[in-house]
Design a protein around this motif. Structure first.
Motif, PDB file in Angstrom:
ATOM      1  N   ASP A   1      -5.386   4.785  -0.757  1.00  0.00           N
ATOM      2  CA  ASP A   1      -4.047   4.237  -0.957  1.00  0.00           C
ATOM      3  C   ASP A   1      -3.432   4.788  -2.242  1.00  0.00           C
ATOM      4  O   ASP A   1      -2.244   5.113  -2.285  1.00  0.00           O
ATOM      5  CB  ASP A   1      -4.079   2.702  -0.984  1.00  0.00           C
ATOM      6  N   LEU A   2      -4.236   4.886  -3.297  1.00  0.00           N
ATOM      7  CA  LEU A   2      -3.743   5.470  -4.549  1.00  0.00           C
ATOM      8  C   LEU A   2      -3.361   6.933  -4.342  1.00  0.00           C
ATOM      9  O   LEU A   2      -2.339   7.389  -4.850  1.00  0.00           O
ATOM     10  CB  LEU A   2      -4.797   5.342  -5.657  1.00  0.00           C
ATOM     11  N   GLN A   3      -4.165   7.668  -3.575  1.00  0.00           N
ATOM     12  CA  GLN A   3      -3.850   9.066  -3.269  1.00  0.00           C
ATOM     13  C   GLN A   3      -2.533   9.175  -2.533  1.00  0.00           C
ATOM     14  O   GLN A   3      -1.730  10.061  -2.800  1.00  0.00           O
ATOM     15  CB  GLN A   3      -4.932   9.655  -2.370  1.00  0.00           C
TER      16      GLN A   3
ATOM     17  N   ARG B   1       0.813  -1.217   0.000  1.00  0.00           N
ATOM     18  CA  ARG B   1       0.000   0.000   0.000  1.00  0.00           C
ATOM     19  C   ARG B   1       0.849   1.271   0.000  1.00  0.00           C
ATOM     20  O   ARG B   1       0.320   2.366  -0.096  1.00  0.00           O
ATOM     21  CB  ARG B   1      -0.958  -0.022   1.174  1.00  0.00           C
TER      22      ARG B   1
ATOM     23  N   ALA C   1       0.450   9.037  -4.886  1.00  0.00           N
ATOM     24  CA  ALA C   1       0.322   9.850  -6.101  1.00  0.00           C
ATOM     25  C   ALA C   1       1.602  10.599  -6.455  1.00  0.00           C
ATOM     26  O   ALA C   1       1.837  10.903  -7.619  1.00  0.00           O
ATOM     27  CB  ALA C   1      -0.843  10.820  -5.969  1.00  0.00           C
TER      28      ALA C   1
ATOM     29  N   LEU D   1       0.334  -0.762  -6.608  1.00  0.00           N
ATOM     30  CA  LEU D   1      -1.080  -0.402  -6.576  1.00  0.00           C
ATOM     31  C   LEU D   1      -1.676  -0.103  -7.945  1.00  0.00           C
ATOM     32  O   LEU D   1      -2.807  -0.519  -8.224  1.00  0.00           O
ATOM     33  CB  LEU D   1      -1.283   0.798  -5.646  1.00  0.00           C
ATOM     34  N   LEU D   2      -0.951   0.607  -8.812  1.00  0.00           N
ATOM     35  CA  LEU D   2      -1.530   0.934 -10.113  1.00  0.00           C
ATOM     36  C   LEU D   2      -1.768  -0.320 -10.962  1.00  0.00           C
ATOM     37  O   LEU D   2      -2.872  -0.491 -11.485  1.00  0.00           O
ATOM     38  CB  LEU D   2      -0.674   1.963 -10.850  1.00  0.00           C
TER      39      LEU D   2
ATOM     40  N   ALA E   1      -4.615  -2.305  -9.407  1.00  0.00           N
ATOM     41  CA  ALA E   1      -5.915  -1.672  -9.638  1.00  0.00           C
ATOM     42  C   ALA E   1      -6.441  -1.955 -11.043  1.00  0.00           C
ATOM     43  O   ALA E   1      -7.652  -1.997 -11.257  1.00  0.00           O
ATOM     44  CB  ALA E   1      -5.816  -0.169  -9.394  1.00  0.00           C
TER      45      ALA E   1
ATOM     46  N   ALA F   1      -9.047   3.917  -2.846  1.00  0.00           N
ATOM     47  CA  ALA F   1      -8.732   5.223  -3.426  1.00  0.00           C
ATOM     48  C   ALA F   1      -7.758   5.991  -2.543  1.00  0.00           C
ATOM     49  O   ALA F   1      -6.853   6.665  -3.042  1.00  0.00           O
ATOM     50  CB  ALA F   1     -10.021   6.023  -3.643  1.00  0.00           C
TER      51      ALA F   1
ATOM     52  N   VAL G   1      -8.029  -2.247  -4.286  1.00  0.00           N
ATOM     53  CA  VAL G   1      -7.162  -1.077  -4.076  1.00  0.00           C
ATOM     54  C   VAL G   1      -8.022   0.110  -3.662  1.00  0.00           C
ATOM     55  O   VAL G   1      -8.868   0.565  -4.429  1.00  0.00           O
ATOM     56  CB  VAL G   1      -6.362  -0.744  -5.354  1.00  0.00           C
TER      57      VAL G   1
ATOM     58  N   ALA H   1       3.333   2.798  -5.477  1.00  0.00           N
ATOM     59  CA  ALA H   1       2.541   2.996  -6.688  1.00  0.00           C
ATOM     60  C   ALA H   1       2.788   1.884  -7.693  1.00  0.00           C
ATOM     61  O   ALA H   1       1.879   1.466  -8.415  1.00  0.00           O
ATOM     62  CB  ALA H   1       2.870   4.358  -7.304  1.00  0.00           C
TER      63      ALA H   1
END
Length: 161
Positions: A142-144, A121, A147, A127-128, A131, A140, A138, A124
């Motif tokens: 965690d993606l933030q 987590r 970033a 996660l990308l 996802a 949101a 995944v 990136a």
């Protein structure tokens, strides 16, 4: 034989022909006993995180396997060894890195294996591509949180989709 489980494997390489290493690793995943490669994400180029060397190429594979999680981990380490993986120090550049990210919906905490992967987590490059294959896995937030990490998808290749 145990019933099949869906698992997600992170792939990465930043030494030698990294794209070929990922291709070969995907083929090897599909050849593991009781395992079927279902699909793979696009390849991403990312800056090393807590590691040195050139940029990494990364992807995530979704497999269906009847291997127990520790056996799958051992098989992944065998694929890494066959690709010339050396471990001279923590986070050294590598010809191939395979991480067991998720194993079904289970949670495993042992001296040799932690699932979900304990640092996924924070990255990136995990996660990308994850996802892409399993957006519900995944969050949101965690993606933030990742970033700001440098990562870019590469043009489509012949990786299985």
């Amino acid at each position: 034989m145990r019933p099949p489980v869906v698992a997600f494997v992170g792939l990465g390489a930043n030494l030698g022909d990294a794209a070929a290493a990922l291709q070969a690793a995907l083929a090897a995943l599909g050849q593991l006993p009781g395992t079927r490669l279902r699909r793979a994400s696009r390849i991403y180029r990312s800056a090393p995180v807590d590691a040195g060397g050139p940029d990494f190429l990364n992807a995530v594979a979704e497999v269906e396997t009847s291997l127990a999680a520790p056996d799958l981990l051992a098989a992944l380490q065998g694929i890494e060894s066959a690709a010339g993986r050396e471990r001279p120090y923590r986070n050294a550049p590598r010809t191939l890195d395979l991480d067991l990210l998720l194993y079904g919906d289970g949670s495993i905490e042992s001296p040799v294996l932690t699932v979900p992967h304990p640092r996924m987590r924070e990255r990136a490059f995990v996660l990308l591509p994850l996802a892409e294959l399993a957006p519900a896995r995944v969050a949101a937030r965690d993606l933030q949180a990742v970033a700001g990490q440098r990562i870019e998808p590469l043009p489509p290749t012949s990786l299985p989709r």
